[in-house]
Write an enzyme that holds these catalytic residues in place. Structure first.
Site, PDB file in Angstrom:
ATOM      1  N   ARG A 139     101.139 -37.801   4.672  1.00 24.91           N
ATOM      2  CA  ARG A 139      99.759 -37.425   5.005  1.00 24.91           C
ATOM      3  C   ARG A 139      99.729 -36.420   6.166  1.00 24.91           C
ATOM      4  O   ARG A 139      98.870 -36.484   7.036  1.00 24.91           O
ATOM      5  CB  ARG A 139      98.930 -38.657   5.393  1.00 24.91           C
ATOM      6  CG  ARG A 139      98.669 -39.630   4.269  1.00 24.91           C
ATOM      7  CD  ARG A 139      97.765 -39.018   3.217  1.00 24.91           C
ATOM      8  NE  ARG A 139      97.229 -40.012   2.306  1.00 24.91           N
ATOM      9  CZ  ARG A 139      97.857 -40.486   1.228  1.00 24.91           C
ATOM     10  NH1 ARG A 139      99.065 -40.066   0.932  1.00 24.91           N
ATOM     11  NH2 ARG A 139      97.272 -41.371   0.453  1.00 24.91           N
ATOM     12  N   SER A 147      91.060 -43.896   1.478  1.00 21.94           N
ATOM     13  CA  SER A 147      91.758 -44.714   2.483  1.00 21.94           C
ATOM     14  C   SER A 147      91.267 -44.341   3.870  1.00 21.94           C
ATOM     15  O   SER A 147      91.309 -43.173   4.241  1.00 21.94           O
ATOM     16  CB  SER A 147      93.265 -44.465   2.446  1.00 21.94           C
ATOM     17  OG  SER A 147      93.793 -44.737   1.191  1.00 21.94           O
ATOM     18  N   GLU A 151      92.985 -42.301   9.003  1.00 24.65           N
ATOM     19  CA  GLU A 151      93.572 -41.302   8.100  1.00 24.65           C
ATOM     20  C   GLU A 151      92.693 -40.070   7.901  1.00 24.65           C
ATOM     21  O   GLU A 151      93.177 -38.954   8.036  1.00 24.65           O
ATOM     22  CB  GLU A 151      93.941 -41.980   6.768  1.00 24.65           C
ATOM     23  CG  GLU A 151      94.851 -41.150   5.884  1.00 24.65           C
ATOM     24  CD  GLU A 151      94.132 -40.367   4.830  1.00 24.65           C
ATOM     25  OE1 GLU A 151      94.692 -39.402   4.334  1.00 24.65           O
ATOM     26  OE2 GLU A 151      92.962 -40.703   4.519  1.00 24.65           O
TER      27      GLU A 151
HETATM   28  N1  EPU Z   1      96.337 -54.459  -0.671  1.00 27.83           N
HETATM   29  C1  EPU Z   1      95.807 -55.665  -0.280  1.00 27.83           C
HETATM   30  N2  EPU Z   1      94.462 -55.723  -0.039  1.00 27.83           N
HETATM   31  C2  EPU Z   1      93.643 -54.655  -0.153  1.00 27.83           C
HETATM   32  C3  EPU Z   1      94.195 -53.422  -0.524  1.00 27.83           C
HETATM   33  C4  EPU Z   1      95.560 -53.350  -0.784  1.00 27.83           C
HETATM   34  O1  EPU Z   1      96.494 -56.660  -0.166  1.00 27.83           O
HETATM   35  O2  EPU Z   1      92.443 -54.808   0.056  1.00 27.83           O
HETATM   36  C5  EPU Z   1      97.765 -54.397  -1.023  1.00 27.83           C
HETATM   37  C6  EPU Z   1      97.939 -54.299  -2.527  1.00 27.83           C
HETATM   38  O3  EPU Z   1      97.939 -55.521  -3.130  1.00 27.83           O
HETATM   39  C7  EPU Z   1      99.287 -53.621  -2.643  1.00 27.83           C
HETATM   40  C8  EPU Z   1      99.367 -52.781  -1.405  1.00 27.83           C
HETATM   41  O4  EPU Z   1      98.334 -53.218  -0.537  1.00 27.83           O
HETATM   42  O5  EPU Z   1     100.335 -54.537  -2.610  1.00 27.83           O
HETATM   43  C9  EPU Z   1      99.227 -51.307  -1.696  1.00 27.83           C
HETATM   44  O6  EPU Z   1      97.971 -51.058  -2.318  1.00 27.83           O
HETATM   45  P1  EPU Z   1      97.719 -49.782  -3.231  1.00 27.83           P
HETATM   46  O7  EPU Z   1      98.800 -49.612  -4.229  1.00 27.83           O
HETATM   47  O8  EPU Z   1      96.325 -49.816  -3.708  1.00 27.83           O
HETATM   48  O9  EPU Z   1      97.912 -48.556  -2.259  1.00 27.83           O
HETATM   49  P2  EPU Z   1      97.549 -48.350  -0.730  1.00 27.83           P
HETATM   50  O10 EPU Z   1      98.815 -48.406   0.047  1.00 27.83           O
HETATM   51  O11 EPU Z   1      96.441 -49.226  -0.336  1.00 27.83           O
HETATM   52  C10 EPU Z   1      97.980 -45.764  -0.849  1.00 27.83           C
HETATM   53  C11 EPU Z   1      97.259 -44.497  -0.471  1.00 27.83           C
HETATM   54  C12 EPU Z   1      96.139 -44.202  -1.448  1.00 27.83           C
HETATM   55  C13 EPU Z   1      96.767 -44.072  -2.829  1.00 27.83           C
HETATM   56  C14 EPU Z   1      97.481 -45.401  -3.162  1.00 27.83           C
HETATM   57  C15 EPU Z   1      98.196 -45.380  -4.486  1.00 27.83           C
HETATM   58  C16 EPU Z   1      97.471 -44.344   1.957  1.00 27.83           C
HETATM   59  C17 EPU Z   1      96.775 -44.421   3.273  1.00 27.83           C
HETATM   60  N3  EPU Z   1      96.735 -44.605   0.879  1.00 27.83           N
HETATM   61  O12 EPU Z   1      97.040 -46.817  -0.743  1.00 27.83           O
HETATM   62  O13 EPU Z   1      95.540 -42.963  -1.079  1.00 27.83           O
HETATM   63  O14 EPU Z   1      95.786 -43.800  -3.805  1.00 27.83           O
HETATM   64  O15 EPU Z   1      98.485 -45.643  -2.150  1.00 27.83           O
HETATM   65  O16 EPU Z   1      99.420 -44.780  -4.381  1.00 27.83           O
HETATM   66  O17 EPU Z   1      98.669 -44.032   1.916  1.00 27.83           O
HETATM   67  C18 EPU Z   1      93.729 -41.931   0.100  1.00 27.83           C
HETATM   68  O18 EPU Z   1      94.575 -41.394   0.828  1.00 27.83           O
HETATM   69  O19 EPU Z   1      92.494 -41.741   0.277  1.00 27.83           O
HETATM   70  C19 EPU Z   1      94.164 -42.831  -0.959  1.00 27.83           C
HETATM   71  C20 EPU Z   1      93.296 -43.470  -1.732  1.00 27.83           C
END
Ligand code: EPU
Length: 340
Positions: free
Chosen positions: A169, A243, A339
């Protein structure tokens, strides 16, 4: 050049937060940028008012009140295959193209590289700035050149992938060169060979349920669109900027301590010593998922997203952010970083 006055920021912010831009102008071709700078420097009305570059407004948080800037919406279009061989195609896209329309087009052409970045709001020119990433893909893996207008010497320059200093990012456009370059177009190198299949529980579940054993680029795009639509609120219906926090990188020692109380916690190892912990998980396990903070709330389907539930100001957003950071820090000793 039509420079408008007092333009409502809310129409340019997917979070629907912000006051007014003192001045506002739309740029449709890169050749107009030197003229804009010339006018801004010579016309007394605009003297010493900074030019501020707008993208799709889906990853920015604007102040309330009057923003004393010349907000400049880059609306430079264009889609062109500039080079091609049996394995690769190089596509130049204008900075003002809608990102997901570009992804859709490349997928229609059976080109691979951008399909995992489907359904991300915003415009092409914003993607290198924060090195947009999702489902194991980062836009830096496809970018080979970024065309920019250098506001220092008012010329067009071409930055290589290396020049952009991409990180998680992060890029030169957010760091040392912040405010210096205006991105006018981006060249992506995309593959004609089989796509890299995202290895995420959500995507794997999707392919299993649909009985897809060998997904093509279109299947990957469909999967991502489906998964995102369930996790991320459409800003057209619920104002948000995706995010709200970065996923913190912590030491394995801290991760081990968390595992004592939360044996099901999920981590994404980075190297021998460090691991990434999902900020959404931290916020949810601090008991904040779905919690309302006045006009701002933690989205009930995804704790990583803050939503404007109606009429929130920047102050409301910042207050909520600080409360969340504090609650998570008190509980886990980890400091979340904003972010957008
Ligand atoms: N999780 C929770 N609770 C929540 C949300 C997530 O426990 O309320 C856990 C999920 O169960 C999972 C882990 O967190 O085990 C990761 O969740 P997810 O795959 O949805 O991805 P993320 O890490 O929350 C990142 C990016 C997103 C991107 C997704 C998919 C960042 C800050 N965010 O989110 O990017 O779409 O991966 O790869 O790195 C954005 O930047 O606006 C964005 C949406």
């Amino acid at each position: 050049m039509n420079i408008q006055e007092n333009v409502d920021i809310k129409n340019y912010s997917t979070l629907k937060v912000g006051g007014v831009f003192r001045y506002f102008v739309t740029i449709k071709k890169k050749e107009d940028l030197p003229s804009l700078y010339a006018i801004a420097q010579s016309d007394v009305r605009y003297k010493s008012i900074p030019i501020f570059i707008l993208g799709g407004g889906s990853n920015s948080i604007f102040s309330d009140g009057v923003l004393n800037v010349i907000a400049t919406k880059i609306d430079i279009k264009g889609f062109e295959v500039i080079k091609e061989d049996a394995e690769y195609a190089e596509i130049r896209a204008g900075a003002g193209e809608i990102w997901d329309e570009l992804v859709g087009k490349t997928v229609e052409m059976s080109l691979s590289g951008l399909e995992s970045l489907s359904a991300i709001p915003g415009v092409v020119g914003a993607t290198p700035v924060q090195n947009v990433g999702a489902y194991g893909a980062e836009v830096k893996d496809s970018i080979i050149e970024v065309e920019v207008f250098d506001t220092f010497d008012k010329t067009i320059k071409y930055l290589s992938n290396n020049d952009c200093k991409f990180g998680y990012r992060d890029s030169i456009f957010k760091g040392e060169a912040k405010g210096r370059y205006i991105i006018t177009s981006v060249v992506y190198r995309l593959s004609k060979l089989s796509p890299k299949i995202p290895k995420y529980p959500d995507t794997e579940r999707y392919f299993k349920e649909k009985n897809i054993t060998n997904p093509n680029v279109k299947d990957v795009r469909d999967a991502i669109i489906f998964i995102r639509s369930n996790k991320l609120p459409n800003p057209k219906d619920i104002p948000n900027v995706g995010s709200f926090f970065k996923n913190p990188i912590i030491s394995k020692d801290i991760a081990d301590q968390i595992l004592i109380n939360y044996p099901n916690a999920k981590f994404f190892p980075i190297d021998e010593r460090n691991t990434k912990i999902p900020a959404g998980w931290l916020i949810e396990n601090a008991g904040l998922k779905g919690k309302s903070f006045g006009k701002v709330a933690v989205y009930d389907k995804n704790a990583l997203v803050l939503i404007n539930t109606g009429g929130a100001t920047k102050e409301d957003i910042i207050k909520t952010k600080n409360e969340i950071i504090k609650i998570v820090q008190d509980k886990f000793g980890i400091i979340l970083e904003q972010e957008p």
